[in-house]
Design a protein around this motif. Structure first.
Motif, PDB file in Angstrom:
ATOM      1  N   LYS A 198      16.963  -5.674   7.991  1.00 25.52           N
ATOM      2  CA  LYS A 198      16.641  -6.184   8.254  1.00 25.52           C
ATOM      3  C   LYS A 198      14.692  -6.419   7.058  1.00 25.52           C
ATOM      4  O   LYS A 198      15.655  -4.649   6.668  1.00 25.52           O
ATOM      5  CB  LYS A 198      15.856  -6.168   9.413  1.00 25.52           C
ATOM      6  N   SER A 199      14.477  -7.225   6.741  1.00 23.68           N
ATOM      7  CA  SER A 199      13.721  -7.367   4.716  1.00 23.68           C
ATOM      8  C   SER A 199      12.208  -6.641   5.804  1.00 23.68           C
ATOM      9  O   SER A 199      12.175  -7.922   7.016  1.00 23.68           O
ATOM     10  CB  SER A 199      13.880  -7.802   4.609  1.00 23.68           C
ATOM     11  N   PHE A 200      11.573  -6.095   4.964  1.00 18.87           N
ATOM     12  CA  PHE A 200       9.981  -6.482   5.367  1.00 18.87           C
ATOM     13  C   PHE A 200       8.878  -6.343   4.212  1.00 18.87           C
ATOM     14  O   PHE A 200       9.552  -6.008   3.195  1.00 18.87           O
ATOM     15  CB  PHE A 200       9.842  -4.388   6.108  1.00 18.87           C
ATOM     16  N   PRO A 201       7.856  -6.846   3.988  1.00 21.66           N
ATOM     17  CA  PRO A 201       6.897  -7.538   3.060  1.00 21.66           C
ATOM     18  C   PRO A 201       5.932  -5.667   2.311  1.00 21.66           C
ATOM     19  O   PRO A 201       5.895  -5.804   1.646  1.00 21.66           O
ATOM     20  CB  PRO A 201       6.053  -8.275   3.860  1.00 21.66           C
ATOM     21  N   HIS A 251       5.536  -1.090   7.142  1.00 23.23           N
ATOM     22  CA  HIS A 251       6.684  -1.775   8.145  1.00 23.23           C
ATOM     23  C   HIS A 251       7.952  -1.885   8.255  1.00 23.23           C
ATOM     24  O   HIS A 251       7.976  -0.966   9.444  1.00 23.23           O
ATOM     25  CB  HIS A 251       6.028  -3.018   7.989  1.00 23.23           C
ATOM     26  N   LEU A 252       8.554  -1.387   6.981  1.00 23.01           N
ATOM     27  CA  LEU A 252      10.238  -0.391   6.884  1.00 23.01           C
ATOM     28  C   LEU A 252       9.935   0.775   7.849  1.00 23.01           C
ATOM     29  O   LEU A 252      10.721   0.662   8.731  1.00 23.01           O
ATOM     30  CB  LEU A 252       9.959  -0.174   5.517  1.00 23.01           C
ATOM     31  N   VAL A 253       8.959   1.971   7.216  1.00 20.98           N
ATOM     32  CA  VAL A 253       8.872   2.891   8.115  1.00 20.98           C
ATOM     33  C   VAL A 253       9.020   3.842   9.169  1.00 20.98           C
ATOM     34  O   VAL A 253       9.630   3.464  10.192  1.00 20.98           O
ATOM     35  CB  VAL A 253       7.562   4.137   7.164  1.00 20.98           C
ATOM     36  N   SER A 254       7.990   2.562  10.119  1.00 19.43           N
ATOM     37  CA  SER A 254       8.066   2.413  11.110  1.00 19.43           C
ATOM     38  C   SER A 254       8.807   1.710  12.080  1.00 19.43           C
ATOM     39  O   SER A 254       8.867   1.897  12.775  1.00 19.43           O
ATOM     40  CB  SER A 254       6.562   1.174  11.437  1.00 19.43           C
ATOM     41  N   HIS A 255       9.072   0.256  11.153  1.00 16.24           N
ATOM     42  CA  HIS A 255      11.095   0.057  11.554  1.00 16.24           C
ATOM     43  C   HIS A 255      12.068   0.971  11.710  1.00 16.24           C
ATOM     44  O   HIS A 255      12.628   1.179  13.132  1.00 16.24           O
ATOM     45  CB  HIS A 255      11.323  -1.303  11.084  1.00 16.24           C
ATOM     46  N   GLU A 256      12.104   1.673  11.357  1.00 17.46           N
ATOM     47  CA  GLU A 256      12.842   3.074  11.252  1.00 17.46           C
ATOM     48  C   GLU A 256      13.159   3.768  12.291  1.00 17.46           C
ATOM     49  O   GLU A 256      14.379   4.341  12.711  1.00 17.46           O
ATOM     50  CB  GLU A 256      13.475   3.573   9.625  1.00 17.46           C
ATOM     51  N   LYS A 257      11.732   3.932  12.863  1.00 17.36           N
ATOM     52  CA  LYS A 257      11.504   5.068  14.024  1.00 17.36           C
ATOM     53  C   LYS A 257      12.405   3.973  15.430  1.00 17.36           C
ATOM     54  O   LYS A 257      12.926   5.289  16.361  1.00 17.36           O
ATOM     55  CB  LYS A 257      10.250   5.125  14.029  1.00 17.36           C
ATOM     56  N   LEU A 258      12.806   3.018  15.035  1.00 23.01           N
ATOM     57  CA  LEU A 258      13.220   2.549  16.635  1.00 23.01           C
ATOM     58  C   LEU A 258      14.870   2.850  16.403  1.00 23.01           C
ATOM     59  O   LEU A 258      15.967   2.962  17.439  1.00 23.01           O
ATOM     60  CB  LEU A 258      13.360   0.657  15.936  1.00 23.01           C
ATOM     61  N   HIS A 259      15.880   3.298  15.258  1.00 19.01           N
ATOM     62  CA  HIS A 259      16.751   3.875  14.405  1.00 19.01           C
ATOM     63  C   HIS A 259      16.942   5.174  15.152  1.00 19.01           C
ATOM     64  O   HIS A 259      18.273   4.904  15.773  1.00 19.01           O
ATOM     65  CB  HIS A 259      17.789   3.330  13.428  1.00 19.01           C
TER      66      HIS A 259
END
Length: 390
Positions: A171-174, A178-186
């Protein structure tokens, strides 16, 4: 408060009066001189300026002062002792004569400093440290930012560029944040716990939002149907339903949806993908909300009780469905045999008998059935398990 120069809005503590303060003549006269704007007390126009415009005004004055000094120095080095033009002398006297005392300047350094800086980068860093100063503006949406790099990141939202990609789900982020925050889900780590129901959350803001569900507070109300919501984002999504607009269309079956997320969820029906799996019984679901509902069944808690027969249910929707049986109303009628049903799902299941289609086949004796539940009950005959339901 509206700024006289940029017309931007700013709270009173982030703006200064043109005609007030210990040296009001300075700000009033500097605006007239440097901006060529006539400023008069009681003219009915805004009488305050924001700190950003005040900063820019002081920088302009500082720049002009440096120019005058450098010009004088150049003339002295070249032996040219001609005096500066009269209007320049008057401007210099107007701006710099009768300056505030050093103690006054010292008290103002927390808001603005008249000290010149040797290089532009230091000057920009100084300006951005001032409260409420947003020097960089987006030319598309006119939103202002304190730092230039923040503006550059913001501009990507207009171009649709998403350079930061998750290595796990692609998944891509601008923005990188946002990417760092998203990676916490994994990671699966959920450090934020609700003290009431002990539910865990990856993000703190999700926990804060969840806590409202325990208070029962729903401050956001729809003006059309008066339905209330705990979150403003949910209210905004709900309002779209009243417009009747469904801009998101499925390319396979052409079904339209109000929200893009609903379309993405619908697409799973065509692919057969069920990404949400129950950790207890390993049953999979297409939609995450269905998994959340299913997990409540494993708790054994049945908080919803029928007031007529006192039967309890885990889910509120099950209670509502049960209450329809007590009403005796059967609003769903078969158009072929005119048989009526309490629930729409029962009518839908009944219609399969009229179609004559039997898609569920026994792998042992090849006998076919209209309903999957009938096939499951039939298989018990082969395994020797007695049917408990008739």
């Amino acid at each position: 408060m509206e700024c006289r120069l940029c017309l931007g809005s700013a709270p009173a503590e982030s703006s200064v009066s043109i005609f007030g303060g210990p040296h009001p003549e300075h700000l009033e006269q500097r605006i007239r001189t440097c901006c060529q704007i006539q400023v008069k007390r009681g003219d009915g126009l805004p009488d305050r300026v924001c700190l950003s415009c005040k900063t820019n005004l002081e920088l302009l004055i500082s720049f002009r002062k440096a120019c005058f000094r450098n010009n004088e120095s150049s003339r002295l080095r070249s032996g040219d002792c001609l005096k500066i033009k009269t209007e320049e002398v008057l401007l210099e006297d107007l701006i710099w004569n009768d300056e505030p005392s050093q103690s006054t300047i010292h008290r103002k350094t927390s808001e603005i400093c008249l000290k010149p800086f040797p290089i532009e980068s230091e000057l920009i860093l100084h300006k951005t440290s001032l409260p409420g100063v947003k020097l960089f503006q987006c030319d598309i949406c006119l939103k202002s930012f304190i730092r230039k790099n923040t503006l550059m990141i913001h501009l990507k939202s207009h171009t649709g560029e998403k350079p930061y990609k998750c290595k796990i789900c692609l998944k891509s982020f601008p923005q990188k944040s946002h990417l760092v925050s998203h990676e916490k889900l994994h990671t699966g780590i959920k450090p934020h716990k609700c003290d009431i129901c002990l539910k865990l959350f990856v993000y703190k803001n999700k926990l804060v939002r969840h806590l409202i569900t325990h208070t029962g507070e729903k401050p956001y109300k729809c003006e059309i149907c008066l339905k209330s919501f705990t979150q403003k984002s949910n209210l905004d999504k709900h309002k779209i339903l009243h417009t009747g607009i469904k801009p998101h269309k499925c390319e396979i079956c052409l079904k339209s949806f109000t929200q893009k997320s609903s379309l993405e969820t619908h697409k799973h029906l065509h692919t057969g993908i069920k990404p949400h799996k129950c950790e207890i019984c390993l049953k999979s679901f297409t939609i995450k909300s269905h998994l959340v509902t299913h997990e409540k069944l494993h708790t054994g808690i049945k908080p919803h009780k029928c007031e007529i027969c006192l039967k309890s249910f885990t889910l509120k929707c099950h209670l509502k469905r049960h209450e329809k049986y007590h009403s005796g109303i059967k609003p769903h009628k078969c158009e072929i045999c005119l048989k009526s049903f309490t629930l729409k799902s029962h009518l839908k299941r009944h219609k399969k008998y009229h179609s004559g289609i039997k898609p569920h086949k026994c792998e042992i004796c090849l006998k076919s059935f209209t309903l999957k539940s009938h096939l499951k009950r039939h298989k018990n005959l082969h395994t020797g398990i007695k049917n408990t339901q008739m």
